[in-house]
Design a protein around this motif. Structure first.
Motif, PDB file in Angstrom:
ATOM      1  N   ALA A  88     -24.944  39.898 -73.952  1.00  0.00           N
ATOM      2  CA  ALA A  88     -24.550  42.131 -73.489  1.00  0.00           C
ATOM      3  C   ALA A  88     -24.255  42.036 -74.718  1.00  0.00           C
ATOM      4  O   ALA A  88     -23.899  43.106 -75.088  1.00  0.00           O
ATOM      5  CB  ALA A  88     -22.876  41.634 -72.368  1.00  0.00           C
ATOM      6  N   ASP A  89     -24.259  41.311 -75.977  1.00  0.00           N
ATOM      7  CA  ASP A  89     -23.778  42.391 -76.949  1.00  0.00           C
ATOM      8  C   ASP A  89     -24.370  43.251 -77.649  1.00  0.00           C
ATOM      9  O   ASP A  89     -25.614  42.453 -78.047  1.00  0.00           O
ATOM     10  CB  ASP A  89     -23.388  41.111 -78.380  1.00  0.00           C
ATOM     11  CG  ASP A  89     -22.534  41.746 -79.654  1.00  0.00           C
ATOM     12  OD1 ASP A  89     -23.027  43.021 -80.022  1.00  0.00           O
ATOM     13  OD2 ASP A  89     -21.855  40.852 -80.314  1.00  0.00           O
ATOM     14  N   PRO A  90     -24.138  44.418 -77.871  1.00  0.00           N
ATOM     15  CA  PRO A  90     -25.520  45.626 -78.079  1.00  0.00           C
ATOM     16  C   PRO A  90     -25.938  45.815 -79.439  1.00  0.00           C
ATOM     17  O   PRO A  90     -26.759  45.806 -80.120  1.00  0.00           O
ATOM     18  CB  PRO A  90     -25.272  46.749 -77.189  1.00  0.00           C
ATOM     19  CG  PRO A  90     -22.760  46.327 -77.538  1.00  0.00           C
ATOM     20  CD  PRO A  90     -23.285  45.120 -77.300  1.00  0.00           C
ATOM     21  N   SER A  91     -24.758  44.727 -79.988  1.00  0.00           N
ATOM     22  CA  SER A  91     -24.683  45.229 -81.040  1.00  0.00           C
ATOM     23  C   SER A  91     -25.698  44.266 -82.104  1.00  0.00           C
ATOM     24  O   SER A  91     -26.058  44.210 -83.227  1.00  0.00           O
ATOM     25  CB  SER A  91     -23.079  44.989 -82.431  1.00  0.00           C
ATOM     26  OG  SER A  91     -23.154  43.572 -82.297  1.00  0.00           O
ATOM     27  N   ASN A 103     -29.605  42.434 -82.080  1.00  0.00           N
ATOM     28  CA  ASN A 103     -31.123  42.570 -81.214  1.00  0.00           C
ATOM     29  C   ASN A 103     -31.523  40.934 -80.302  1.00  0.00           C
ATOM     30  O   ASN A 103     -30.358  39.748 -80.700  1.00  0.00           O
ATOM     31  CB  ASN A 103     -32.077  42.755 -82.069  1.00  0.00           C
ATOM     32  CG  ASN A 103     -32.540  41.695 -82.972  1.00  0.00           C
ATOM     33  OD1 ASN A 103     -32.532  40.473 -82.927  1.00  0.00           O
ATOM     34  ND2 ASN A 103     -32.726  42.255 -83.982  1.00  0.00           N
ATOM     35  N   GLU A 104     -32.634  40.861 -79.482  1.00  0.00           N
ATOM     36  CA  GLU A 104     -32.882  39.628 -78.919  1.00  0.00           C
ATOM     37  C   GLU A 104     -33.254  39.026 -79.595  1.00  0.00           C
ATOM     38  O   GLU A 104     -33.021  37.145 -79.207  1.00  0.00           O
ATOM     39  CB  GLU A 104     -34.073  40.515 -77.839  1.00  0.00           C
ATOM     40  CG  GLU A 104     -33.762  41.300 -77.004  1.00  0.00           C
ATOM     41  CD  GLU A 104     -32.767  40.631 -75.924  1.00  0.00           C
ATOM     42  OE1 GLU A 104     -32.151  39.647 -75.651  1.00  0.00           O
ATOM     43  OE2 GLU A 104     -31.556  41.663 -75.300  1.00  0.00           O
ATOM     44  N   ARG A 105     -33.916  38.593 -80.410  1.00  0.00           N
ATOM     45  CA  ARG A 105     -33.652  37.730 -81.413  1.00  0.00           C
ATOM     46  C   ARG A 105     -33.161  37.363 -81.851  1.00  0.00           C
ATOM     47  O   ARG A 105     -32.303  36.172 -81.869  1.00  0.00           O
ATOM     48  CB  ARG A 105     -35.148  38.448 -82.994  1.00  0.00           C
ATOM     49  CG  ARG A 105     -35.614  37.404 -83.620  1.00  0.00           C
ATOM     50  CD  ARG A 105     -36.559  36.861 -84.526  1.00  0.00           C
ATOM     51  NE  ARG A 105     -35.560  38.158 -86.053  1.00  0.00           N
ATOM     52  CZ  ARG A 105     -34.173  37.776 -86.412  1.00  0.00           C
ATOM     53  NH1 ARG A 105     -34.277  36.674 -86.282  1.00  0.00           N
ATOM     54  NH2 ARG A 105     -33.601  38.439 -87.297  1.00  0.00           N
ATOM     55  N   GLN A 106     -31.437  38.107 -82.275  1.00  0.00           N
ATOM     56  CA  GLN A 106     -30.795  37.433 -83.260  1.00  0.00           C
ATOM     57  C   GLN A 106     -29.446  36.193 -81.925  1.00  0.00           C
ATOM     58  O   GLN A 106     -29.153  35.525 -82.148  1.00  0.00           O
ATOM     59  CB  GLN A 106     -29.786  38.479 -83.316  1.00  0.00           C
ATOM     60  CG  GLN A 106     -30.684  39.399 -84.882  1.00  0.00           C
ATOM     61  CD  GLN A 106     -29.646  40.525 -84.915  1.00  0.00           C
ATOM     62  OE1 GLN A 106     -29.686  41.055 -84.210  1.00  0.00           O
ATOM     63  NE2 GLN A 106     -29.532  40.477 -86.736  1.00  0.00           N
ATOM     64  N   LYS A 107     -29.934  37.689 -80.252  1.00  0.00           N
ATOM     65  CA  LYS A 107     -29.299  36.689 -79.478  1.00  0.00           C
ATOM     66  C   LYS A 107     -30.034  35.127 -79.628  1.00  0.00           C
ATOM     67  O   LYS A 107     -28.992  33.814 -79.034  1.00  0.00           O
ATOM     68  CB  LYS A 107     -29.180  37.246 -78.225  1.00  0.00           C
ATOM     69  CG  LYS A 107     -28.567  38.872 -78.547  1.00  0.00           C
ATOM     70  CD  LYS A 107     -28.796  39.456 -77.393  1.00  0.00           C
ATOM     71  CE  LYS A 107     -28.071  40.988 -77.333  1.00  0.00           C
ATOM     72  NZ  LYS A 107     -28.143  42.265 -75.714  1.00  0.00           N
ATOM     73  N   GLN A 108     -31.153  34.757 -79.063  1.00  0.00           N
ATOM     74  CA  GLN A 108     -32.112  33.185 -79.119  1.00  0.00           C
ATOM     75  C   GLN A 108     -31.267  32.677 -79.544  1.00  0.00           C
ATOM     76  O   GLN A 108     -31.118  31.609 -79.721  1.00  0.00           O
ATOM     77  CB  GLN A 108     -33.479  34.242 -79.274  1.00  0.00           C
ATOM     78  CG  GLN A 108     -33.748  34.307 -77.726  1.00  0.00           C
ATOM     79  CD  GLN A 108     -32.722  34.188 -76.872  1.00  0.00           C
ATOM     80  OE1 GLN A 108     -33.465  32.689 -75.710  1.00  0.00           O
ATOM     81  NE2 GLN A 108     -32.802  35.009 -75.304  1.00  0.00           N
ATOM     82  N   VAL A 109     -31.210  32.683 -81.364  1.00  0.00           N
ATOM     83  CA  VAL A 109     -30.966  32.166 -82.326  1.00  0.00           C
ATOM     84  C   VAL A 109     -29.702  31.718 -82.422  1.00  0.00           C
ATOM     85  O   VAL A 109     -29.518  30.685 -82.570  1.00  0.00           O
ATOM     86  CB  VAL A 109     -31.883  32.732 -83.398  1.00  0.00           C
ATOM     87  CG1 VAL A 109     -31.189  32.333 -85.011  1.00  0.00           C
ATOM     88  CG2 VAL A 109     -32.973  33.106 -83.532  1.00  0.00           C
ATOM     89  N   LEU A 110     -28.320  32.689 -82.033  1.00  0.00           N
ATOM     90  CA  LEU A 110     -27.715  32.103 -81.720  1.00  0.00           C
ATOM     91  C   LEU A 110     -27.385  31.320 -80.539  1.00  0.00           C
ATOM     92  O   LEU A 110     -26.369  30.961 -80.686  1.00  0.00           O
ATOM     93  CB  LEU A 110     -26.142  33.943 -81.748  1.00  0.00           C
ATOM     94  CG  LEU A 110     -25.324  33.752 -81.392  1.00  0.00           C
ATOM     95  CD1 LEU A 110     -24.453  32.450 -82.585  1.00  0.00           C
ATOM     96  CD2 LEU A 110     -24.337  35.308 -81.631  1.00  0.00           C
ATOM     97  N   LEU A 111     -27.921  31.498 -79.625  1.00  0.00           N
ATOM     98  CA  LEU A 111     -27.502  30.696 -78.020  1.00  0.00           C
ATOM     99  C   LEU A 111     -28.963  29.495 -78.421  1.00  0.00           C
ATOM    100  O   LEU A 111     -27.840  28.115 -78.529  1.00  0.00           O
ATOM    101  CB  LEU A 111     -28.565  30.818 -77.177  1.00  0.00           C
ATOM    102  CG  LEU A 111     -28.068  33.079 -76.872  1.00  0.00           C
ATOM    103  CD1 LEU A 111     -28.369  33.390 -75.507  1.00  0.00           C
ATOM    104  CD2 LEU A 111     -26.307  31.917 -75.448  1.00  0.00           C
ATOM    105  N   GLN A 112     -29.407  29.537 -79.426  1.00  0.00           N
ATOM    106  CA  GLN A 112     -29.994  27.986 -80.187  1.00  0.00           C
ATOM    107  C   GLN A 112     -28.748  27.174 -80.555  1.00  0.00           C
ATOM    108  O   GLN A 112     -28.618  25.760 -81.208  1.00  0.00           O
ATOM    109  CB  GLN A 112     -30.958  28.341 -80.814  1.00  0.00           C
ATOM    110  CG  GLN A 112     -32.299  28.395 -79.961  1.00  0.00           C
ATOM    111  CD  GLN A 112     -33.895  28.632 -80.758  1.00  0.00           C
ATOM    112  OE1 GLN A 112     -33.477  29.093 -81.860  1.00  0.00           O
ATOM    113  NE2 GLN A 112     -34.462  29.123 -79.907  1.00  0.00           N
ATOM    114  N   ILE A 113     -28.211  27.835 -81.795  1.00  0.00           N
ATOM    115  CA  ILE A 113     -27.200  27.640 -82.381  1.00  0.00           C
ATOM    116  C   ILE A 113     -26.014  26.843 -81.446  1.00  0.00           C
ATOM    117  O   ILE A 113     -25.754  25.400 -81.590  1.00  0.00           O
ATOM    118  CB  ILE A 113     -26.979  28.415 -83.483  1.00  0.00           C
ATOM    119  CG1 ILE A 113     -27.954  28.379 -84.939  1.00  0.00           C
ATOM    120  CG2 ILE A 113     -25.775  27.687 -84.575  1.00  0.00           C
ATOM    121  CD1 ILE A 113     -27.613  29.787 -85.760  1.00  0.00           C
TER     122      ILE A 113
END
Length: 150
Positions: free
Chosen positions: A90-93, A95-105
């Motif tokens: 839900a974090d608008p700050s 992007n989608e790629r960054q969200k996916q990488v963060l979730l993988q980590i």
């Protein structure tokens, strides 16, 4: 209000201070409290206020909530991994790629700590939208337009 467990708090603060490679005096200066007062907190002789704990947490660059729980000011709440994922998504700050990488980590850390089975999810970020192939982070811009070099 819960009773303060200052011994446990003091040990934790000392451990965090040493991990941050700070002397008692350096932490006291950074937190804006006196050196003797901080020493008494670490030894379990003083019950610091929430404000002092917040200042110490900021100086140590750790969560004030963690110190509140250690001090018995807040009750520890079990964190739902799905809630953590939802906040990331839900974090608008970012992007989608960054969200996916963060979730993988996040998932790799949970798996490393033996907590993967608690999620109820099948594999990393099962509740996350899959708009990109799961082949690791890309480094060029958003990564969607440029092919990944081999």
């Amino acid at each position: 209000m819960a009773s303060l467990n200052v011994g446990n708090l003091g040990d934790y603060l000392r451990e965090q201070r040493r991990s941050a490679q700070l002397s008692l005096r350096q932490l006291a200066d950074a937190a804006g409290v006196s050196n003797p007062y901080l020493s008494q907190i670490e030894r379990g002789l003083r019950k610091p206020s929430a404000e002092v704990l917040q200042q110490v947490a900021k100086a140590l660059r750790i969560s004030a909530e963690t110190l509140y729980v250690r001090a018995g000011i807040l009750d520890e709440q079990a964190r739902d991994p799905l809630e953590t994922r939802a906040v990331i998504l839900a974090d608008p700050s970012i992007n989608e790629r960054q969200k996916q990488v963060l979730l993988q980590i996040y998932e790799s850390f949970r798996k490393e700590n033996g907590l993967d089975s608690e999620t109820g999810a099948e594999g990393p970020a099962a509740d996350a939208p899959k708009d990109t192939p799961d082949d690791g982070p890309r480094t060029a811009g958003e990564g969607e337009a440029e092919p990944k070099s081999t």
